[in-house]
Write a protein that holds these residues in place. Structure first.
Motif, PDB file in Angstrom:
ATOM      1  N   ILE A   1       0.843  -1.208   0.000  1.00  0.00           N
ATOM      2  CA  ILE A   1       0.000   0.000   0.000  1.00  0.00           C
ATOM      3  C   ILE A   1       0.870   1.246   0.000  1.00  0.00           C
ATOM      4  N   ASN A   2       1.887   1.246   0.841  1.00  0.00           N
ATOM      5  CA  ASN A   2       2.802   2.381   0.932  1.00  0.00           C
ATOM      6  C   ASN A   2       4.242   1.859   0.977  1.00  0.00           C
ATOM      7  N   PRO A   3       4.890   1.747  -0.175  1.00  0.00           N
ATOM      8  CA  PRO A   3       6.248   1.192  -0.241  1.00  0.00           C
ATOM      9  C   PRO A   3       7.275   1.978   0.567  1.00  0.00           C
ATOM     10  N   ASP A   4       6.975   3.238   0.827  1.00  0.00           N
ATOM     11  CA  ASP A   4       7.932   4.076   1.552  1.00  0.00           C
ATOM     12  C   ASP A   4       7.668   4.116   3.053  1.00  0.00           C
ATOM     13  N   ALA A   5       6.700   3.354   3.506  1.00  0.00           N
ATOM     14  CA  ALA A   5       6.341   3.401   4.924  1.00  0.00           C
ATOM     15  C   ALA A   5       7.466   2.847   5.799  1.00  0.00           C
ATOM     16  N   GLU A   6       7.665   3.487   6.943  1.00  0.00           N
ATOM     17  CA  GLU A   6       8.584   2.956   7.947  1.00  0.00           C
ATOM     18  C   GLU A   6       7.744   2.139   8.929  1.00  0.00           C
ATOM     19  N   ILE A   7       7.973   0.829   8.947  1.00  0.00           N
ATOM     20  CA  ILE A   7       7.141  -0.061   9.760  1.00  0.00           C
ATOM     21  C   ILE A   7       8.035  -0.903  10.664  1.00  0.00           C
ATOM     22  N   GLU A   8       7.749  -0.843  11.939  1.00  0.00           N
ATOM     23  CA  GLU A   8       8.472  -1.659  12.922  1.00  0.00           C
ATOM     24  C   GLU A   8       7.542  -2.758  13.422  1.00  0.00           C
ATOM     25  N   VAL A   9       8.066  -3.989  13.536  1.00  0.00           N
ATOM     26  CA  VAL A   9       7.275  -5.066  14.120  1.00  0.00           C
ATOM     27  C   VAL A   9       7.768  -5.300  15.543  1.00  0.00           C
ATOM     28  N   SER A  10       6.815  -5.518  16.445  1.00  0.00           N
ATOM     29  CA  SER A  10       7.168  -5.678  17.854  1.00  0.00           C
ATOM     30  C   SER A  10       6.320  -6.791  18.465  1.00  0.00           C
TER      31      SER A  10
END
Length: 276
Positions: free
Chosen positions: A82-91
């Motif tokens: 959806i947003n290739p530039d998103a900064e996503i952290e998994v926790s």
């Protein structure tokens, strides 16, 4: 940077909220999403057998932890589509979901918690969705509850429902400023009249408090407050409903989960539970 905390339990409800967060981050520059999953095993679970006579061992816990981390990474990939530039952290945490959320909020500055709301036909689908109001009551930051059919649209209009009572105690002016500084939206203040007269002094105080936002004021008669709010938001094509879950507020009834669920289920747009 705007930071969005998205608690997930791998249900359709939570996945929908995560995808909504991805679309929101696409519209907001410099935003970060934190996908949070809680895997809590109590002491009793580790020493007592389940109804299937299975004891939770360290090996079981390790396998489940690996499975959940893999599921988080898969959801992250869907969001990046959806947003290739998103900064996503998994926790992944080993605490209860509520404690995990509060600890994360206390640890760093979170701007918004985004939670999916279970729909009428998915009542028990998501534990997080079922406890959305409990989470919002405990959270010191705003909570956005995303109904199951709510798609992301650029936020241009927001409905702020208020009964013009004890407005000094309930109106989160600073939080409103924070929202309006990031979104160029029109604020519609709605009073639903269920048969009681409006306190003109309180009305004047409210106008003074909100004058910097240049809102439009609307008055409607409806015996069912929730239906009245939803109907108005739909007629005005608003993209957001703002509720104030504080003592004395118009949404004091939000402290009762059944009423809260009605609002988030019946609403076709997300509901922002706003606090100072």
């Amino acid at each position: 940077m705007s930071k969005y905390l998205v608690p997930v339990d791998f249900s359709k409800t939570a996945d929908h909220a995560a995808k909504y967060a991805a679309r929101l981050s696409f519209a907001m520059a410099n935003a970060k999403i934190i996908l949070l999953n809680a895997y809590y095993v109590s002491t009793y679970e580790s020493i007592l057998p389940t109804p299937d006579l299975i004891v939770t061992t360290d090996e079981n816990i390790a396998d489940e932890t690996a499975r959940r981390l893999e599921a988080l990474e898969k959801l992250k990939l869907k969001m990046l589509e959806i947003n290739p530039d998103a900064e996503i952290e998994v926790s992944l945490t080993r605490e209860t979901i509520l404690r995990s959320i509060i600890n994360r909020v206390n640890k760093e500055e979170i701007d918004l918690i985004i939670i999916g709301s279970n729909g009428k036909k998915a009542k028990d689908e998501s534990d997080i969705g079922s406890n959305a109001i409990k989470i919002s009551k405990s959270s010191p930051v705003p909570v956005l509850v995303v109904p199951p059919k709510a798609d992301y649209h650029s936020i241009r209009k927001a409905v702020l429902a208020c009964d013009f009572k004890k407005v000094k105690e309930v109106m989160p002016v600073q939080s409103l400023k924070n929202i309006l500084s990031k979104h160029a939206l029109k604020l519609l203040v709605l009073n639903i009249n269920s048969g009681q007269a409006i306190d003109l002094q309180e009305e004047h105080i409210l106008h003074e408090m909100l004058k910097d936002f240049s809102p439009d004021y609307h008055y409607a008669d409806h015996q069912d407050t929730i239906k009245g709010i939803v109907k108005f938001a739909k007629s005005e094509e608003a993209q957001l409903i703002i509720a104030l879950p504080k003592k004395y507020s118009f949404f004091e009834s939000l402290l009762h989960e059944s009423v809260s669920q009605k609002l988030t289920i019946k609403s076709h747009v997300p509901v922002l539970l706003l606090k100072d």
